[in-house]
Design an enzyme around this catalytic site. Structure first.
Site, PDB file in Angstrom:
ATOM      1  CD  GLU A  81      -3.472   3.751   5.379  1.00 33.04           C
ATOM      2  OE1 GLU A  81      -3.474   3.105   4.295  1.00 33.04           O
ATOM      3  OE2 GLU A  81      -4.206   4.673   5.727  1.00 33.04           O
ATOM      4  CB  THR A 129      -0.062  -9.546   8.826  1.00 35.50           C
ATOM      5  OG1 THR A 129       0.150 -10.386   7.309  1.00 35.50           O
ATOM      6  CG2 THR A 129       1.049  -8.621   8.695  1.00 35.50           C
ATOM      7  CG  ASP A 130       0.555 -14.440   6.548  1.00 33.81           C
ATOM      8  OD1 ASP A 130       0.375 -13.313   6.136  1.00 33.81           O
ATOM      9  OD2 ASP A 130       0.058 -15.244   5.996  1.00 33.81           O
ATOM     10  CD  GLU A 131       1.682  -9.384   3.584  1.00 36.30           C
ATOM     11  OE1 GLU A 131       2.448  -8.561   3.071  1.00 36.30           O
ATOM     12  OE2 GLU A 131       0.684  -9.539   2.887  1.00 36.30           O
ATOM     13  CE1 TYR A 155      -0.466  -4.218   6.482  1.00 36.18           C
ATOM     14  CE2 TYR A 155       0.406  -6.256   5.503  1.00 36.18           C
ATOM     15  CZ  TYR A 155      -0.548  -5.582   6.458  1.00 36.18           C
ATOM     16  OH  TYR A 155      -1.155  -6.309   7.295  1.00 36.18           O
ATOM     17  CB  ALA A 157       8.974  -3.220   7.027  1.00 33.95           C
ATOM     18  CE  LYS A 159      -0.301  -5.169  11.231  1.00 32.12           C
ATOM     19  NZ  LYS A 159      -1.313  -4.696  11.896  1.00 32.12           N
ATOM     20  CG  ASN A 184      -3.570 -13.485   2.099  1.00 38.10           C
ATOM     21  OD1 ASN A 184      -2.773 -13.591   2.594  1.00 38.10           O
ATOM     22  ND2 ASN A 184      -3.921 -12.358   1.200  1.00 38.10           N
ATOM     23  CG  ASN A 185      -8.757 -12.205   7.492  1.00 37.03           C
ATOM     24  OD1 ASN A 185      -9.501 -11.896   8.420  1.00 37.03           O
ATOM     25  ND2 ASN A 185      -7.570 -12.839   7.617  1.00 37.03           N
ATOM     26  CE  LYS A 194      -6.256  -4.873   1.142  1.00 35.65           C
ATOM     27  NZ  LYS A 194      -6.414  -5.118   2.541  1.00 35.65           N
ATOM     28  CE1 TYR A 212      -1.526  -6.768  -9.530  1.00 37.96           C
ATOM     29  CE2 TYR A 212      -0.779  -7.036  -7.452  1.00 37.96           C
ATOM     30  CZ  TYR A 212      -1.525  -6.243  -8.277  1.00 37.96           C
ATOM     31  OH  TYR A 212      -2.329  -5.197  -7.966  1.00 37.96           O
ATOM     32  CG  ASN A 254      -2.271 -15.141  -5.943  1.00 33.08           C
ATOM     33  OD1 ASN A 254      -2.732 -15.460  -4.897  1.00 33.08           O
ATOM     34  ND2 ASN A 254      -1.093 -14.238  -6.065  1.00 33.08           N
ATOM     35  CG  ASP A 299       5.209 -10.372  -9.922  1.00 31.73           C
ATOM     36  OD1 ASP A 299       3.994  -9.953  -9.185  1.00 31.73           O
ATOM     37  OD2 ASP A 299       5.845 -11.218  -9.831  1.00 31.73           O
TER      38      ASP A 299
HETATM   39  P1  NAD Z   1      -8.916  -2.255   6.249  1.00 31.19           P
HETATM   40  O1  NAD Z   1      -7.774  -1.523   5.468  1.00 31.19           O
HETATM   41  O2  NAD Z   1      -9.849  -2.809   5.600  1.00 31.19           O
HETATM   42  O3  NAD Z   1      -9.159  -1.509   7.419  1.00 31.19           O
HETATM   43  C1  NAD Z   1      -8.583  -0.643   8.525  1.00 31.19           C
HETATM   44  C2  NAD Z   1      -9.336   0.312   9.095  1.00 31.19           C
HETATM   45  O4  NAD Z   1      -8.521   1.203  10.044  1.00 31.19           O
HETATM   46  C3  NAD Z   1     -10.030   1.287   8.300  1.00 31.19           C
HETATM   47  O5  NAD Z   1     -11.477   1.504   8.664  1.00 31.19           O
HETATM   48  C4  NAD Z   1      -9.656   2.681   8.379  1.00 31.19           C
HETATM   49  O6  NAD Z   1     -10.323   3.524   8.445  1.00 31.19           O
HETATM   50  C5  NAD Z   1      -8.832   2.448   9.914  1.00 31.19           C
HETATM   51  N1  NAD Z   1      -7.549   3.421  10.201  1.00 31.19           N
HETATM   52  C6  NAD Z   1      -6.684   3.519   9.275  1.00 31.19           C
HETATM   53  N2  NAD Z   1      -5.583   4.318   9.887  1.00 31.19           N
HETATM   54  C7  NAD Z   1      -6.304   4.852  11.216  1.00 31.19           C
HETATM   55  C8  NAD Z   1      -5.806   5.759  11.920  1.00 31.19           C
HETATM   56  N3  NAD Z   1      -4.855   6.366  11.877  1.00 31.19           N
HETATM   57  N4  NAD Z   1      -6.692   5.867  13.161  1.00 31.19           N
HETATM   58  C9  NAD Z   1      -7.703   5.014  13.225  1.00 31.19           C
HETATM   59  N5  NAD Z   1      -8.352   4.270  12.503  1.00 31.19           N
HETATM   60  C10 NAD Z   1      -7.548   4.176  11.149  1.00 31.19           C
HETATM   61  O7  NAD Z   1      -7.971  -3.454   6.914  1.00 31.19           O
HETATM   62  P2  NAD Z   1      -8.198  -4.903   7.196  1.00 31.19           P
HETATM   63  O8  NAD Z   1      -7.934  -5.770   5.979  1.00 31.19           O
HETATM   64  O9  NAD Z   1      -9.843  -4.966   7.797  1.00 31.19           O
HETATM   65  O10 NAD Z   1      -7.141  -5.257   8.431  1.00 31.19           O
HETATM   66  C11 NAD Z   1      -7.264  -5.119   9.762  1.00 31.19           C
HETATM   67  C12 NAD Z   1      -6.240  -5.396  10.390  1.00 31.19           C
HETATM   68  O11 NAD Z   1      -5.743  -6.706  10.243  1.00 31.19           O
HETATM   69  C13 NAD Z   1      -4.932  -4.648  10.196  1.00 31.19           C
HETATM   70  O12 NAD Z   1      -4.154  -4.527  11.194  1.00 31.19           O
HETATM   71  C14 NAD Z   1      -4.181  -5.579   9.268  1.00 31.19           C
HETATM   72  O13 NAD Z   1      -2.651  -5.489   9.286  1.00 31.19           O
HETATM   73  C15 NAD Z   1      -4.634  -7.042   9.962  1.00 31.19           C
HETATM   74  N6  NAD Z   1      -4.540  -8.118   8.913  1.00 31.19           N
HETATM   75  C16 NAD Z   1      -5.257  -8.138   7.750  1.00 31.19           C
HETATM   76  C17 NAD Z   1      -5.354  -9.261   6.880  1.00 31.19           C
HETATM   77  C18 NAD Z   1      -6.129  -9.158   5.725  1.00 31.19           C
HETATM   78  O14 NAD Z   1      -6.031 -10.363   5.129  1.00 31.19           O
HETATM   79  N7  NAD Z   1      -6.768  -8.448   5.437  1.00 31.19           N
HETATM   80  C19 NAD Z   1      -4.486 -10.383   7.310  1.00 31.19           C
HETATM   81  C20 NAD Z   1      -3.865 -10.250   8.458  1.00 31.19           C
HETATM   82  C21 NAD Z   1      -3.947  -9.291   9.230  1.00 31.19           C
HETATM   83  O1  DAU Z   2      -1.139 -12.249   4.338  1.00 29.32           O
HETATM   84  C1  DAU Z   2      -2.027 -11.469   5.012  1.00 29.32           C
HETATM   85  C2  DAU Z   2      -2.064 -10.010   4.180  1.00 29.32           C
HETATM   86  O2  DAU Z   2      -3.128 -10.428   3.463  1.00 29.32           O
HETATM   87  C3  DAU Z   2      -2.541  -8.807   5.206  1.00 29.32           C
HETATM   88  O3  DAU Z   2      -1.782  -8.582   6.007  1.00 29.32           O
HETATM   89  C4  DAU Z   2      -2.871  -7.808   4.213  1.00 29.32           C
HETATM   90  O4  DAU Z   2      -3.303  -6.630   4.984  1.00 29.32           O
HETATM   91  C5  DAU Z   2      -3.858  -7.794   3.183  1.00 29.32           C
HETATM   92  O5  DAU Z   2      -4.001  -7.302   2.385  1.00 29.32           O
HETATM   93  C6  DAU Z   2      -3.222  -9.444   2.384  1.00 29.32           C
HETATM   94  O6  DAU Z   2      -2.311  -9.088   1.683  1.00 29.32           O
HETATM   95  P1  DAU Z   2      -1.721  -9.452   0.059  1.00 29.32           P
HETATM   96  O7  DAU Z   2      -1.020  -8.611  -0.473  1.00 29.32           O
HETATM   97  O8  DAU Z   2      -1.637 -10.999   0.008  1.00 29.32           O
HETATM   98  O9  DAU Z   2      -3.359  -9.375  -0.425  1.00 29.32           O
HETATM   99  P2  DAU Z   2      -4.070  -9.030  -1.867  1.00 29.32           P
HETATM  100  O10 DAU Z   2      -5.431  -9.307  -1.957  1.00 29.32           O
HETATM  101  O11 DAU Z   2      -3.488  -7.587  -2.257  1.00 29.32           O
HETATM  102  O12 DAU Z   2      -3.082  -9.846  -2.854  1.00 29.32           O
HETATM  103  C7  DAU Z   2      -3.356 -11.274  -2.695  1.00 29.32           C
HETATM  104  C8  DAU Z   2      -2.420 -11.917  -3.753  1.00 29.32           C
HETATM  105  O13 DAU Z   2      -3.067 -11.499  -5.119  1.00 29.32           O
HETATM  106  C9  DAU Z   2      -1.092 -11.436  -3.645  1.00 29.32           C
HETATM  107  O14 DAU Z   2      -0.246 -12.316  -4.222  1.00 29.32           O
HETATM  108  C10 DAU Z   2      -0.999 -10.287  -4.803  1.00 29.32           C
HETATM  109  C11 DAU Z   2      -2.063 -10.835  -5.771  1.00 29.32           C
HETATM  110  N1  DAU Z   2      -2.951  -9.879  -6.649  1.00 29.32           N
HETATM  111  C12 DAU Z   2      -3.486  -8.909  -5.961  1.00 29.32           C
HETATM  112  C13 DAU Z   2      -4.128  -7.868  -6.830  1.00 29.32           C
HETATM  113  C14 DAU Z   2      -4.707  -6.978  -5.918  1.00 29.32           C
HETATM  114  C15 DAU Z   2      -3.104  -9.832  -8.048  1.00 29.32           C
HETATM  115  O15 DAU Z   2      -2.316 -11.205  -8.826  1.00 29.32           O
HETATM  116  N2  DAU Z   2      -3.924  -9.048  -8.573  1.00 29.32           N
HETATM  117  C16 DAU Z   2      -4.222  -8.319  -7.898  1.00 29.32           C
HETATM  118  O16 DAU Z   2      -5.021  -7.351  -8.708  1.00 29.32           O
END
Ligand code: NAD
Ligand code: DAU
Length: 361
Positions: A81, A129-131, A155, A157, A159, A184-185, A194, A212, A254, A299
């Site tokens: 998640e 994640t860096d979080e 989230y 915590a 991770k 962040n990707n 996102k 936010y 942001n 926020d």
């Molecule tokens: P995402 O939410 O897009 O995808 C998560 C995938 O995991 C989904 O396909 C979902 O169906 C699957 N999933 C969830 N619960 C499951 C379960 N119990 N069993 C099997 N599959 C399950 O996430 P993402 O953004 O692609 O992130 C992927 C990984 O990278 C995560 O571990 C996240 O913590 C980490 N990460 C993400 C970012 C980012 O910026 N998105 C940055 C750093 C690390």
């Molecule tokens: O840093 C890595 C993390 O980056 C990953 O571990 C998480 O899985 C990934 O979701 C992402 O987390 P963030 O909370 O940083 O991503 P998000 O896109 O939700 O938000 C990016 C920034 O933008 C954050 O400071 C919150 C802000 N934001 C987000 C949304 C959705 C807004 O200002 N408005 C918005 O509507």
């Protein structure tokens, strides 16, 4: 085995890996939660070495069976998640998948690879994640692999707990693990709740762009294929038992990102008249005024102020550096969303779920 391969990063990783390593068998395990979308895997569905299994990583015996049956020697664990906002409104699923699920997978790997002795050379790579490192002030040095953990959201915590379990399975049972902590990707197939895909798709629907708080929070953005390359480097060259930070060298506030995307979208509409026909509802972009949609919103509770990655270790030990600049990465991303309205519209209207349900009826 790639867990979470139908999600954003997982799918991009699978596309990248199968292009670079076409002879490897890749088995995606994904529960297909709201974030999982089989359409994300369309580019590899016909590949002879690609397999998909819908399963929950919490199902330990299923994970063991898959590892045995397909003689898998590597797990790239991305299933999670992943959305901080959802973890604030409903933390339980985060503990279940990110902690219990990761532990389930570790148990399966230990059973098949170590207890049954099926793979002397194996690897459990955990994508984190860096979080987990908490938040930084504007002038603080960036996170290194030695920064103490201080997760602030449910989230983060969950991770952090999963990172500790991976570490413990290495030290206690000798499981051959690596962990990467990434910033962040962004890029194609990013779920449009996102920040970056939300801003792009809301401009196209002429909807408010929610920022936010004061919008001055800082994130370090990494193009998703660069993340896939980073994971590849860790898998092929990383030291077992080690953690590697992967970052984009790319800190942005942001509000600056939102304004930048508005300008890019205005330019794209000005340069290509066909966009006006295809996205006739995007009145603000057509007028060259996407920024008028920016709306400051309440926020996020406990919102971390700044994340930044010190990527010296992955640079020096693995020779890793991202290839995309933010400018090239955002342009590619914007172009992808403009070219794939059916993908994000089916996510936004929920019809991608109906399609998945039909596949598994
Ligand atoms: P995402 O939410 O897009 O995808 C998560 C995938 O995991 C989904 O396909 C979902 O169906 C699957 N999933 C969830 N619960 C499951 C379960 N119990 N069993 C099997 N599959 C399950 O996430 P993402 O953004 O692609 O992130 C992927 C990984 O990278 C995560 O571990 C996240 O913590 C980490 N990460 C993400 C970012 C980012 O910026 N998105 C940055 C750093 C690390
Ligand atoms: O840093 C890595 C993390 O980056 C990953 O571990 C998480 O899985 C990934 O979701 C992402 O987390 P963030 O909370 O940083 O991503 P998000 O896109 O939700 O938000 C990016 C920034 O933008 C954050 O400071 C919150 C802000 N934001 C987000 C949304 C959705 C807004 O200002 N408005 C918005 O509507």
């Amino acid at each position: 085995m790639v867990t979470g391969g139908a999600g954003f990063i997982g799918a991009n990783f699978v596309h990248y890996w199968m292009e670079q390593h076409p002879n490897d068998l890749v088995l995606v395990v994904d529960a297909l939660t709201y974030a999982g979308n089989l359409a994300n895997l369309d580019p590899v569905q016909q590949h002879p070495n690609f397999l998909f299994v819908q399963a929950n990583i919490c199902d330990t015996s299923k994970m063991e069976q898959l590892l045995r049956e397909h003689q898998l020697d590597t797990i790239v664990h991305l299933a999670a998640e992943s959305h901080v906002d959802r973890s604030i409104t409903g933390p339980d699923a985060f503990l279940e998948t990110n902690i219990i699920g990761t532990h389930s997978l570790l148990k399966a790997a230990r059973q098949v690879w170590i207890t049954e002795g099926r793979c002397a050379q194996h690897r459990f790579h955990h994508v984190s994640t860096d979080e987990v490192y908490g938040t930084l002030e504007p002038d603080d040095p960036a996170f290194t692999e030695n920064t103490p953990y201080a997760p602030n959201s449910p989230y983060a915590a969950s991770k952090a707990a999963s990172d500790h379990l991976v570490r413990a399975y290495h030290h206690t049972y000798g499981l051959q693990v690596t962990t990467s902590n990434c910033s962040n990707n962004y890029g194609p197939y990013h779920f449009p709740e996102k920040l970056i895909p939300l801003i792009i798709t809301n401009i196209l629907a002429d909807q408010p762009l929610p920022v936010y708080g004061d919008g001055k929070q800082v994130r370090d953005w990494l193009y998703v294929t660069d993340h896939a390359r980073g994971i590849e480097k860790v898998l092929l060259q990383g030291q077992v038992g080690e953690n590697y930070n992967i970052g984009g060298h790319n800190e942005w506030q942001n509000i600056d990102i939102v304004q930048y995307i508005c300008r890019e979208m205005d330019s794209a509409f000005a340069a290509d008249p066909t966009l006006q026909e295809r996205y006739s509802q995007a009145a603000s972009a057509i007028a060259g005024e996407s920024a008028r949609l920016i709306t400051y919103a309440k926020d996020r509770p406990g919102h971390d102020r700044r994340y930044a990655i010190d990527a010296h270790k992955s640079g020096q030990e693995l020779g890793y550096r991202p290839l995309e600049s933010f400018e090239t990465g955002i342009r590619k991303t914007l172009h992808w969303y403009l070219q794939h309205p059916q993908w994000w519209q089916s996510v936004m209207d929920g019809s991608y779920r109906e399609w998945i349900a039909k596949q598994y009826a």
